[in-house]
Design a protein around this motif. Structure first.
Motif, PDB file in Angstrom:
ATOM      1  N   THR A 135       4.569  15.209  -1.659  1.00 47.38           N
ATOM      2  CA  THR A 135       4.998  14.096  -0.805  1.00 47.38           C
ATOM      3  C   THR A 135       4.152  14.014   0.463  1.00 47.38           C
ATOM      4  O   THR A 135       3.730  12.934   0.876  1.00 47.38           O
ATOM      5  N   ASP A 136       3.897  15.163   1.071  1.00 38.19           N
ATOM      6  CA  ASP A 136       3.084  15.155   2.293  1.00 38.19           C
ATOM      7  C   ASP A 136       1.697  14.571   2.026  1.00 38.19           C
ATOM      8  O   ASP A 136       1.177  13.789   2.821  1.00 38.19           O
ATOM      9  N   LEU A 137       1.104  14.957   0.898  1.00 35.60           N
ATOM     10  CA  LEU A 137      -0.221  14.419   0.565  1.00 35.60           C
ATOM     11  C   LEU A 137      -0.158  12.904   0.400  1.00 35.60           C
ATOM     12  O   LEU A 137      -1.013  12.175   0.898  1.00 35.60           O
ATOM     13  N   ARG A 149       4.987   3.096  11.353  1.00 36.18           N
ATOM     14  CA  ARG A 149       6.246   3.632  11.885  1.00 36.18           C
ATOM     15  C   ARG A 149       7.148   4.195  10.798  1.00 36.18           C
ATOM     16  O   ARG A 149       7.729   5.263  10.952  1.00 36.18           O
ATOM     17  N   ASN A 150       7.250   3.473   9.688  1.00 39.18           N
ATOM     18  CA  ASN A 150       8.137   3.941   8.613  1.00 39.18           C
ATOM     19  C   ASN A 150       7.658   5.256   8.012  1.00 39.18           C
ATOM     20  O   ASN A 150       8.439   5.988   7.416  1.00 39.18           O
ATOM     21  N   LEU A 151       6.357   5.515   8.153  1.00 36.83           N
ATOM     22  CA  LEU A 151       5.806   6.777   7.633  1.00 36.83           C
ATOM     23  C   LEU A 151       5.876   7.882   8.684  1.00 36.83           C
ATOM     24  O   LEU A 151       5.521   9.014   8.418  1.00 36.83           O
ATOM     25  N   THR A 153      -0.858  18.679   5.414  1.00 36.97           N
ATOM     26  CA  THR A 153       0.562  18.660   5.779  1.00 36.97           C
ATOM     27  C   THR A 153       0.927  17.284   6.325  1.00 36.97           C
ATOM     28  O   THR A 153       0.080  16.415   6.470  1.00 36.97           O
ATOM     29  N   ARG A 154       2.196  17.114   6.652  1.00 32.72           N
ATOM     30  CA  ARG A 154       2.724  15.808   7.065  1.00 32.72           C
ATOM     31  C   ARG A 154       1.850  15.131   8.131  1.00 32.72           C
ATOM     32  O   ARG A 154       1.508  15.767   9.126  1.00 32.72           O
ATOM     33  N   PRO A 155       1.477  13.866   7.915  1.00 34.48           N
ATOM     34  CA  PRO A 155       0.640  13.190   8.911  1.00 34.48           C
ATOM     35  C   PRO A 155       1.440  12.800  10.148  1.00 34.48           C
ATOM     36  O   PRO A 155       2.623  12.465  10.050  1.00 34.48           O
ATOM     37  N   ILE A 156       0.776  12.847  11.296  1.00 30.94           N
ATOM     38  CA  ILE A 156       1.411  12.464  12.563  1.00 30.94           C
ATOM     39  C   ILE A 156       0.852  11.125  13.042  1.00 30.94           C
ATOM     40  O   ILE A 156       1.560  10.299  13.594  1.00 30.94           O
ATOM     41  N   ILE A 191       0.845  -1.203   0.000  1.00 31.57           N
ATOM     42  CA  ILE A 191       0.000   0.000   0.000  1.00 31.57           C
ATOM     43  C   ILE A 191       0.879   1.252   0.000  1.00 31.57           C
ATOM     44  O   ILE A 191       0.664   2.191  -0.771  1.00 31.57           O
ATOM     45  N   MET A 192       1.893   1.226   0.862  1.00 33.60           N
ATOM     46  CA  MET A 192       2.806   2.365   0.966  1.00 33.60           C
ATOM     47  C   MET A 192       3.454   2.660  -0.387  1.00 33.60           C
ATOM     48  O   MET A 192       3.474   3.796  -0.851  1.00 33.60           O
ATOM     49  N   GLY A 193       3.955   1.605  -1.028  1.00 31.54           N
ATOM     50  CA  GLY A 193       4.626   1.770  -2.318  1.00 31.54           C
ATOM     51  C   GLY A 193       3.697   2.359  -3.364  1.00 31.54           C
ATOM     52  O   GLY A 193       4.038   3.326  -4.057  1.00 31.54           O
ATOM     53  N   THR A 194       2.488   1.806  -3.461  1.00 31.06           N
ATOM     54  CA  THR A 194       1.537   2.287  -4.470  1.00 31.06           C
ATOM     55  C   THR A 194       1.131   3.729  -4.189  1.00 31.06           C
ATOM     56  O   THR A 194       1.072   4.562  -5.096  1.00 31.06           O
ATOM     57  N   ALA A 195       0.866   4.033  -2.913  1.00 26.66           N
ATOM     58  CA  ALA A 195       0.436   5.398  -2.564  1.00 26.66           C
ATOM     59  C   ALA A 195       1.537   6.412  -2.857  1.00 26.66           C
ATOM     60  O   ALA A 195       1.269   7.502  -3.360  1.00 26.66           O
ATOM     61  N   LEU A 196       2.771   6.034  -2.554  1.00 24.79           N
ATOM     62  CA  LEU A 196       3.862   7.004  -2.709  1.00 24.79           C
ATOM     63  C   LEU A 196       4.308   7.130  -4.163  1.00 24.79           C
ATOM     64  O   LEU A 196       4.708   8.202  -4.600  1.00 24.79           O
ATOM     65  N   ILE A 197       4.209   6.037  -4.925  1.00 24.16           N
ATOM     66  CA  ILE A 197       4.733   6.076  -6.297  1.00 24.16           C
ATOM     67  C   ILE A 197       3.651   6.434  -7.316  1.00 24.16           C
ATOM     68  O   ILE A 197       3.891   7.188  -8.243  1.00 24.16           O
ATOM     69  N   GLU A 198       2.443   5.892  -7.111  1.00 29.33           N
ATOM     70  CA  GLU A 198       1.406   6.085  -8.134  1.00 29.33           C
ATOM     71  C   GLU A 198       0.264   6.984  -7.665  1.00 29.33           C
ATOM     72  O   GLU A 198      -0.808   6.984  -8.257  1.00 29.33           O
ATOM     73  N   GLY A 199       0.487   7.717  -6.584  1.00 28.93           N
ATOM     74  CA  GLY A 199      -0.591   8.524  -6.017  1.00 28.93           C
ATOM     75  C   GLY A 199      -1.056   9.642  -6.945  1.00 28.93           C
ATOM     76  O   GLY A 199      -0.277  10.178  -7.729  1.00 28.93           O
TER      77      GLY A 199
END
Ligand SMILES: [Zn+2]
Length: 465
Positions: A440-442, A385-387, A360-363, A38-46
């Motif tokens: 990136t933040d989005l 955690r990685n995010l 902005t950056r999620p917490i 999920i992380m990969g798809t969201a960050l690369i193909e968002g």
């Protein structure tokens, strides 16, 4: 007998904790692989950035009852269909229709100064000649109460700063009371209008609008926000004993209620489709800026979180339902319509999530629900955690305005938390625009939301109440 009951209760409690902890460990482990997908798809193909750019620039701001809000509803329906969601629909809701019209204000004496104002949402207008009256400046309601009838026939200015030394949400909550109730309190003593210092700690002479209230037993008087600079100017003149005369013109009107809609789309669950995890933002905004932070960002985060899951062809056990609520800003009429349509199966709503604190950056998330449910949410958050968005906190207050109809009915609620240190700088202003957004933040928000959403929808045991 009593000791036996206590013993049994303790045993049940400990047993429960062990069961929860057992599942905790499994959740973090079992979903690690899918979380990284999920992380990969969201960050690369968002596509959150592109979606928000379109909503902001090609549609614009989206006041309740406006043509642009209708365009946004149509856009969201089409986008969800294109994203591969199921059961995409617009669910009807009636919404208030207030329009701003032309407005202006100036200090006439002791010296000419143009004031930067925004009428508050829902205010009545003035006559076309406007109101010309003396200004009385108060720091708070106590000062107003001490003056009492002395404000009769005058304009009351509330100059109550939003505090910088408190957590942002708390500081906002304190300062916003003057915007919400200032007109009612001043009208009780016979004031003819209310001005309110904008609710922000930072200003480049920018006024901030927002909702205000009237009360049936109190005369309605016009109300507008002034900038920090304007409020401080009038405060200085007032302290020096100068008589301040202001001319205020507001062209605001309330029209008959308008037809609107909540936009809904789903990924149907594979095993328990009747159980729902709801994820949401609100599609309406104020009529200034382009509503990119509030709440265009939340809408595209919710939409993209669901699209990411659909894109990976993941079908969780429970149904994921995205809801873009209409009219949050002027009284939550979208969420009331959702309650009226769906309250008979609120017991099947396993959790509700809202994104309404910018892009902005999620917490992490704020959480409202039982301790046993919170323990599971904490375990899911280890996957974030990685995010660096794994900070979940148990909230004593609300976690999202639109989902409060659900949390009030006992549905566990989560609010996406962002770095909000600058959220209120542009909140409800002409400066709430797209270029403040970071791609990136989005995407980090989308990844955070999608992981939480998917695990809640797929974990073996439903989140307990
Ligand atoms: Zn909002």
């Amino acid at each position: 007998m009593m000791r036996l009951i206590v013993f049994l209760l303790c045993f049940m409690l400990v047993g429960n904790l062990i069961a929860v902890q057992g599942q905790d460990k499994r959740l973090g482990k079992d979903y690690a692989k899918v979380a990284s997908q999920i992380m990969g798809t969201a960050l690369i193909e968002g596509q959150a950035y592109e979606k928000l750019e379109y909503l902001s620039d090609n549609i614009g701001n989206r006041l309740s009852g406006s043509t642009q809000l209708n365009q946004a509803i149509e856009w969201a329906v089409n986008a969800m269909k294109a994203d591969g969601l199921e059961n995409v629909r617009a669910e009807a809701a009636k919404v208030p229709h207030w329009v701003r019209g032309e407005e202006s204000a100036e200090i006439i004496t002791p010296a000419k100064h143009k004031l930067n104002i925004l009428g508050l949402g829902g205010t009545i207008g003035t006559t076309s000649e406007g109101i010309t009256a003396e200004v009385i400046v108060v720091r708070n309601f106590d000062e107003l109460d001490k003056l009492g009838e002395q404000v009769k026939g005058k304009i009351v200015l509330y100059n109550s700063p939003m505090r910088k030394d408190l957590p942002t949400g708390q500081a906002y909550g304190e300062a916003v009371r003057y915007r919400g109730n200032g007109a009612i309190r001043a009208a009780k003593y016979g004031a003819v209008a209310a001005l309110v210092r904008s609710v922000t700690t930072v200003s480049l002479n920018t006024p901030h609008t927002g909702a205000m209230r009237y009360q049936d037993d109190t005369p309605k008087i016009p109300a507008a926000a002034v900038t920090i600079e304007n409020a401080e100017l009038m405060q200085r003149l007032y302290v020096k004993g100068e008589k301040i005369i202001v001319k205020l013109k507001l062209g605001a009107q309330t029209l008959p209620d308008a037809d609107s809609a909540n936009v809904v789309g789903e990924i149907r669950g594979s095993e328990k489709p009747e159980e729902i995890i709801l994820v949401s933002g609100h599609l309406d905004s104020w009529d200034v800026g382009t509503g990119s932070n509030d709440d265009g960002a939340g809408c595209v985060i919710a939409m993209e979180a669901v699209r990411t899951i659909a894109r990976l062809k993941l079908r969780p056990k429970r149904t994921i339902r995205v809801v873009l609520f209409t009219n949050e800003e002027k009284g939550l009429f979208g969420s009331f319509a959702y309650r009226d349509t769906h309250k008979q199966n609120f017991d099947k709503h396993v959790a509700a999530i809202e994104a309404d604190s910018g892009g902005t950056r999620p917490i992490g998330f704020s959480f409202k629900g039982s301790n046993s449910a919170f323990a599971l949410v904490q375990e899911i958050s280890t996957l974030l955690r990685n995010l660096r968005s794994d900070n979940v906190e148990l909230s004593s207050g609300g976690v999202g305005a639109d989902i409060s109809v659900l949390t009030d009915a006992g549905v566990p609620g989560l609010g996406l938390r962002n770095n909000s240190s600058h959220y209120f700088d542009v909140h409800h202003t002409d400066a709430d625009t797209f270029e403040k957004m970071d791609r990136t933040d989005l995407a980090l928000n989308v990844a955070t939301m999608a992981i939480m959403l998917y695990v809640l929808a797929d974990m073996p045991q439903a989140l307990p109440r």
